[in-house]
Write a protein that holds these residues in place. Structure first.
Motif, mmCIF file in Angstrom:
data_model
loop_
_atom_site.group_PDB
_atom_site.id
_atom_site.type_symbol
_atom_site.label_atom_id
_atom_site.label_comp_id
_atom_site.label_asym_id
_atom_site.label_seq_id
_atom_site.Cartn_x
_atom_site.Cartn_y
_atom_site.Cartn_z
ATOM 1 N N ASN A 346 1.341 16.361 -0.025
ATOM 2 C CA ASN A 346 2.080 15.106 -0.166
ATOM 3 C C ASN A 346 1.688 14.087 0.885
ATOM 4 O OD1 ASN A 346 3.967 13.578 -1.608
ATOM 5 N ND2 ASN A 346 5.594 14.050 -0.148
ATOM 6 N N ALA A 347 1.101 14.566 1.971
ATOM 7 C CA ALA A 347 0.696 13.659 3.053
ATOM 8 C C ALA A 347 -0.777 13.260 2.954
ATOM 9 C CB ALA A 347 0.964 14.310 4.404
ATOM 10 N N LEU A 348 -1.455 13.675 1.879
ATOM 11 C CA LEU A 348 -2.873 13.371 1.703
ATOM 12 C C LEU A 348 -3.069 12.206 0.742
ATOM 13 C CD1 LEU A 348 -4.361 16.982 1.353
ATOM 14 C CD2 LEU A 348 -4.496 15.474 3.354
ATOM 15 N N SER A 349 -4.226 11.540 0.893
ATOM 16 C CA SER A 349 -4.595 10.444 0.007
ATOM 17 C C SER A 349 -6.110 10.413 -0.112
ATOM 18 C CB SER A 349 -4.077 9.111 0.579
ATOM 19 O OG SER A 349 -4.504 8.029 -0.213
ATOM 20 N N PHE A 350 -6.626 10.745 -1.314
ATOM 21 C CA PHE A 350 -8.060 10.697 -1.575
ATOM 22 C C PHE A 350 -8.377 9.352 -2.251
ATOM 23 C CE2 PHE A 350 -8.478 15.645 -1.853
ATOM 24 C CZ PHE A 350 -8.100 15.743 -0.527
ATOM 25 N N ALA A 351 -9.539 9.217 -2.843
ATOM 26 C CA ALA A 351 -9.970 7.918 -3.359
ATOM 27 C C ALA A 351 -8.984 7.323 -4.368
ATOM 28 C CB ALA A 351 -11.359 8.040 -3.990
ATOM 29 N N ASP A 352 -8.622 8.105 -5.384
ATOM 30 C CA ASP A 352 -7.714 7.556 -6.401
ATOM 31 C C ASP A 352 -6.363 7.178 -5.801
ATOM 32 O OD1 ASP A 352 -9.691 7.916 -8.252
ATOM 33 O OD2 ASP A 352 -8.759 9.631 -9.262
ATOM 34 N N GLU A 353 -5.883 7.999 -4.896
ATOM 35 C CA GLU A 353 -4.594 7.705 -4.257
ATOM 36 C C GLU A 353 -4.693 6.473 -3.354
ATOM 37 O OE1 GLU A 353 -4.765 11.476 -5.980
ATOM 38 O OE2 GLU A 353 -5.926 10.978 -4.170
ATOM 39 N N LYS A 354 -5.844 6.288 -2.716
ATOM 40 C CA LYS A 354 -6.035 5.102 -1.868
ATOM 41 C C LYS A 354 -6.044 3.831 -2.710
ATOM 42 C CE LYS A 354 -8.511 7.548 1.778
ATOM 43 N NZ LYS A 354 -7.480 7.366 2.816
ATOM 44 N N LEU A 355 -6.595 3.912 -3.918
ATOM 45 C CA LEU A 355 -6.571 2.748 -4.800
ATOM 46 C C LEU A 355 -5.139 2.420 -5.207
ATOM 47 C CD1 LEU A 355 -9.689 3.450 -7.013
ATOM 48 C CD2 LEU A 355 -9.484 1.847 -5.109
ATOM 49 N N ALA A 356 -4.339 3.456 -5.453
ATOM 50 C CA ALA A 356 -2.925 3.231 -5.783
ATOM 51 C C ALA A 356 -2.215 2.578 -4.597
ATOM 52 C CB ALA A 356 -2.258 4.553 -6.145
ATOM 53 N N GLU A 357 -2.514 3.024 -3.387
ATOM 54 C CA GLU A 357 -1.914 2.414 -2.189
ATOM 55 C C GLU A 357 -2.339 0.949 -2.061
ATOM 56 O OE1 GLU A 357 -1.382 5.868 1.130
ATOM 57 O OE2 GLU A 357 -3.450 5.450 0.558
ATOM 58 N N THR A 358 -3.620 0.684 -2.365
ATOM 59 C CA THR A 358 -4.128 -0.690 -2.307
ATOM 60 C C THR A 358 -3.356 -1.593 -3.258
ATOM 61 O OG1 THR A 358 -6.352 0.108 -1.738
ATOM 62 C CG2 THR A 358 -6.186 -2.119 -2.634
ATOM 63 N N ALA A 359 -3.168 -1.121 -4.491
ATOM 64 C CA ALA A 359 -2.438 -1.916 -5.487
ATOM 65 C C ALA A 359 -0.976 -2.131 -5.070
ATOM 66 C CB ALA A 359 -2.521 -1.229 -6.849
ATOM 67 N N LEU A 360 -0.373 -1.101 -4.465
ATOM 68 C CA LEU A 360 1.012 -1.235 -4.003
ATOM 69 C C LEU A 360 1.121 -2.274 -2.889
ATOM 70 C CD1 LEU A 360 2.172 2.501 -3.938
ATOM 71 C CD2 LEU A 360 3.209 0.655 -5.292
ATOM 72 N N LEU A 361 0.190 -2.257 -1.964
ATOM 73 C CA LEU A 361 0.223 -3.224 -0.866
ATOM 74 C C LEU A 361 0.013 -4.641 -1.381
ATOM 75 C CD1 LEU A 361 -1.724 -1.280 1.907
ATOM 76 C CD2 LEU A 361 0.711 -1.811 1.856
#
Length: 762
Positions: A346-361
């Motif tokens: 739950n504390a990890l973020s790979f490429a796809d998860e980083k893109l989701a974080e980018t969109a959220l920000l």
């Protein structure tokens, strides 16, 4: 379009389960046609583009996909093809020539390969001295049209920028740099004009070289070429993309004529420079706020605060939210990691998860924090839960690292006397770097063992049979110092990640290293410590099979650190010392069990050197300390070896000397002996092996070719200090080519040895 844009700098090309690698290797083995390769990799490429669209990214990169390396792609794009590969080109397809440059042929040595800035990615070095460049084929245009036609996506073509491309090449004097820029200027303009005519609105020109120290000439040439692009191709939005560090020449770079400037806000102090100097009001700022090089989830509240700070100096509608660099350097997705502890996952973020974080920000910056309140709370909880868990509490019984000595008992010139007496090796001893070919059968047996289809005992017996087979082969070839072959190891870092406390290993966390070579960096989540012996069983068994010396093989602390995803809650240097102390225990175990030559590989030492020279001393001092911490407790008669990959050796010459290793081997064959100049200008008093042939190519070098490489080195390095070895491990090579190459190497060593001994008796 919304006020705030989101963008991605680049996406992993390998596929979620390395499908890309498998297609490449099937093609190289003749199992599929070129058409099948192109069709199958197209499917991988389109899948990655679809995912980026689904994640909500506005500016989706196209042309960042590669069949080998994006720098090589740029060379071929501009017809920068060495003459040795232009000969007989009519008998090859363009793709076959492309792969020949990277991998070599029977008659032509592959182009040099070296590290991409301070990462573990390797690029193929452009050679500029042999042909006049031309725009051979507009590859970015092809990918733009494909993406638009197949997926309806208006992609953002990604191209390696002219200054970085030329600076990374070889074959010219520094004074010739402006002339080369002039040659490439009309080609970049033509390329961009063709993109504009096809309807492209955004294009990304990658200039990571801008995050290094640039000369006045470099800056002047950058200004001239970007002014020319701006004047000749108006109406296309160019993003000049920097990454990996702060831009030193901040005012000059942000004022280059372009629609946007991409800055890394994760590494370095870009925010301080922005606050000090401001930012042009007529430009977009592509703000790299998501870490593209590590795998930990972000505190979205903290990152949104960073974007809010940026928005005090840049209007929100002019901010592009994005990762700090290409996501090439992280795994594709954590989705399939079902075996991971839920707290850690739950504390990890790979490429796809980083893109989701980018969109959220992007959404949070555009619509205020309340719009992503739930996601912010989830991110904070995930990070806090990990930090408060058992995983990040100090390990009981942890070694008191500051009490360990980091110095050998005697200086080298005294140690080497006892080592030579004990080891009884000939002049110009021959050895290999460590790993031997891992055949499909080796990988098959490991997979069966991991699946529980064979028992531990059956797997151990299989590994023993491979060790026995290759000890016999090495003896027959005539090598002087043998290795056990590392058949039990998946990877030189991942293997230790599975054995040491504080690490975890993923199932699908692959990233590209070079060509089709993918590695699975372990993740350091807690304090690192020694658990139990990791390499002793195999090394001792190998030694029991032969009267010759067998080297114990370990990966060094700096390389384990640099090739792992490191915890982000404490200093990297503290983690480094923890790894060193753990390896020290393993080295002591090897020595107790009769292994008197121990190799502690540090191929990533130079790679980890910071891009800013003012940070070099601290890094090198701590790296040297860690290596010595790991190796200092052995007897003086035990010989410590290390291995390093070639990359601007001169920058770290004094640090190499300070490691106090008895023998160092260096990857240098693709540089055609250029490294030898470092020894002409610096005195090195220990023993050394400059790799005498290139293992990254399937090509088998002749005895005469190897003799030439050895003879050239002996003009600078005394014969009594020189070892003869390949330039890297042999894991990725086939058995038949490995045996043939090693036979030629040993024969070359014998002939040179006899000549040297004859000369000494005259």
């Amino acid at each position: 379009m919304s006020n705030v844009l989101s963008s991605n700098v680049g996406y992993p090309r390998i596929g979620g389960n390395r499908e890309w690698k498998k297609e490449l290797e099937k093609f190289w083995d003749g199992k599929i046609t070129e058409e099948e390769l192109l069709n199958n990799t197209k499917a991988i490429r389109l899948e990655g583009l679809k995912k980026q669209k689904e994640k909500g990214i506005d500016l989706i990169p196209v042309g960042d996909f590669s069949l080998y390396d994006h720098v090589l792609d740029t060379s071929v794009l501009f017809d920068v093809i060495p003459k040795r590969f232009q000969e007989n080109a009519d008998s090859r397809t363009p793709l076959e020539t492309y792969f020949a440059i990277a991998r070599g042929t029977k008659d032509a040595v592959a182009s040099e390969m070296t590290k991409w800035f301070n990462t573990n990615y390797h690029y193929i070095v452009p050679e500029f001295n042999e042909s006049k460049p031309a725009l051979k084929e507009n590859r970015p245009l092809f990918f733009y049209k494909e993406t638009k036609e197949e997926l309806g996506i208006e992609g953002k073509p990604v191209i390696l920028g002219p200054i970085t491309f030329i600076k990374l090449g070889k074959g010219y004097e520094e004074k010739e740099f402006p002339e080369l820029v002039s040659e490439f200027r009309p080609l970049y303009i033509q390329l961009l004009q063709e993109l504009k005519e096809a309807g492209v609105t955004w294009v990304q020109l990658d200039e990571p070289i801008f995050s290094t120290s640039l000369s006045e000439t470099d800056l002047q040439q950058a200004k001239q070429i970007y002014e020319a692009i701006s004047e000749e191709v108006p109406g296309i939005n160019v993003i000049i993309q920097t990454y990996f560090e702060t831009v030193d020449a901040y005012e000059e770079i942000v004022n280059l004529p372009a629609a946007a400037i991409g800055l890394d806000f994760v590494h370095g102090n870009s925010l301080e420079l922005l606050q000090k100097y401001g930012f042009p009001k007529d430009k977009y700022l592509a703000a790299g706020v998501i870490d593209g090089r590590n795998v930990w989830r972000h505190d979205l509240n903290e990152k949104l605060g960073l974007l809010e700070s940026i928005s005090r100096f840049v209007d929100k509608k002019n901010i592009i939210v994005q990762p700090s660099c290409s996501l090439l350097h992280v795994p594709v997705t954590k989705e399939g990691e079902t075996a991971l502890d839920p707290v850690i996952k739950n504390a990890l973020s790979f490429a796809d998860e980083k893109l989701a974080e980018t969109a959220l920000l992007k959404r949070g910056l555009e619509s205020e924090k309340e719009s992503i309140k739930k996601e912010i709370e989830e991110s904070i909880t995930a990070i806090r839960t990990l930090n408060d868990s058992k995983y990040r509490k100090p390990t009981k019984g942890t070694v008191k690292i500051n009490e360990l000595k980091a110095d050998r008992g005697l200086p080298f010139n005294e140690r080497i006397v006892s080592q030579k007496e004990k080891l009884q090796l000939p002049l110009l001893p021959t050895t290999t770097i460590g790993s031997l070919p891992q055949t499909p059968e080796v990988r098959k047996q490991r997979l069966k063992w991991r699946k529980g289809e064979i028992t531990n005992q059956e797997y151990d017996q299989y590994i023993k049979s491979e060790i026995e087979k290759w000890i016999a082969i090495q003896e027959e070839i005539g090598l002087d110092v043998l290795v056990h072959g590392e058949f039990e190891r998946t990877d030189m870092v991942e293997y230790f990640g599975e054995k040491l406390n504080g690490f975890l290993v993923t199932k699908f966390g692959w990233v590209q290293s070079y060509g089709s070579r993918c590695v699975k960096p372990p993740i350091i989540f807690g304090d690192v410590s020694f658990d139990q012996p990791m390499t002793v069983k195999e090394s001792v068994y190998a030694q029991s099979l032969t009267d010759k010396r067998v080297k114990g093989m370990l990966t060094g602390p700096v390389t384990i650190l640099n090739w792992s995803f490191v915890r982000d809650d404490i200093s990297r240097f503290d983690v480094l010392d923890q790894i060193a102390a753990a390896l020290r225990s393993e080295i002591e175990e090897l020595e107790k069990n009769g292994i008197n030559i121990i190799q502690v590989d540090e191929p990533a030492l130079r790679e980890g050197l910071p891009l800013k020279e003012d940070k070099w001393k601290e890094y090198l001092d701590r790296a040297v300390h860690a290596f010595r911490l790991a190796t200092a407790s052995v007897e003086n008669s035990t010989q410590i070896h290390t291995h390093m990959c070639y990359s601007d050796f001169e920058d770290i010459f004094e640090a190499i000397r300070a490691l106090d290793a008895d023998v160092i081997s260096i990857e240098t064959s693709r540089s055609h002996g250029e490294l030898i100049s470092a020894f002409e200008e610096n005195t090195y008093d220990k023993e050394i092996g400059l790799g005498v042939y290139d293992i990254h190519s399937p090509r088998v070098p002749s005895t005469e070719e190897i003799k030439d490489n050895v003879t050239r080195a002996l003009k600078t390095i005394p014969a009594n200090q020189f070892w003869i070895n390949p330039d890297c491990g042999l894991k990725t090579r086939k058995e038949e080519e490995t045996i043939a190459a090693l036979k030629n190497m040993v024969e070359a060593a014998k002939e040179v040895r006899e000549a040297q001994l004859a000369a000494q008796t005259k």
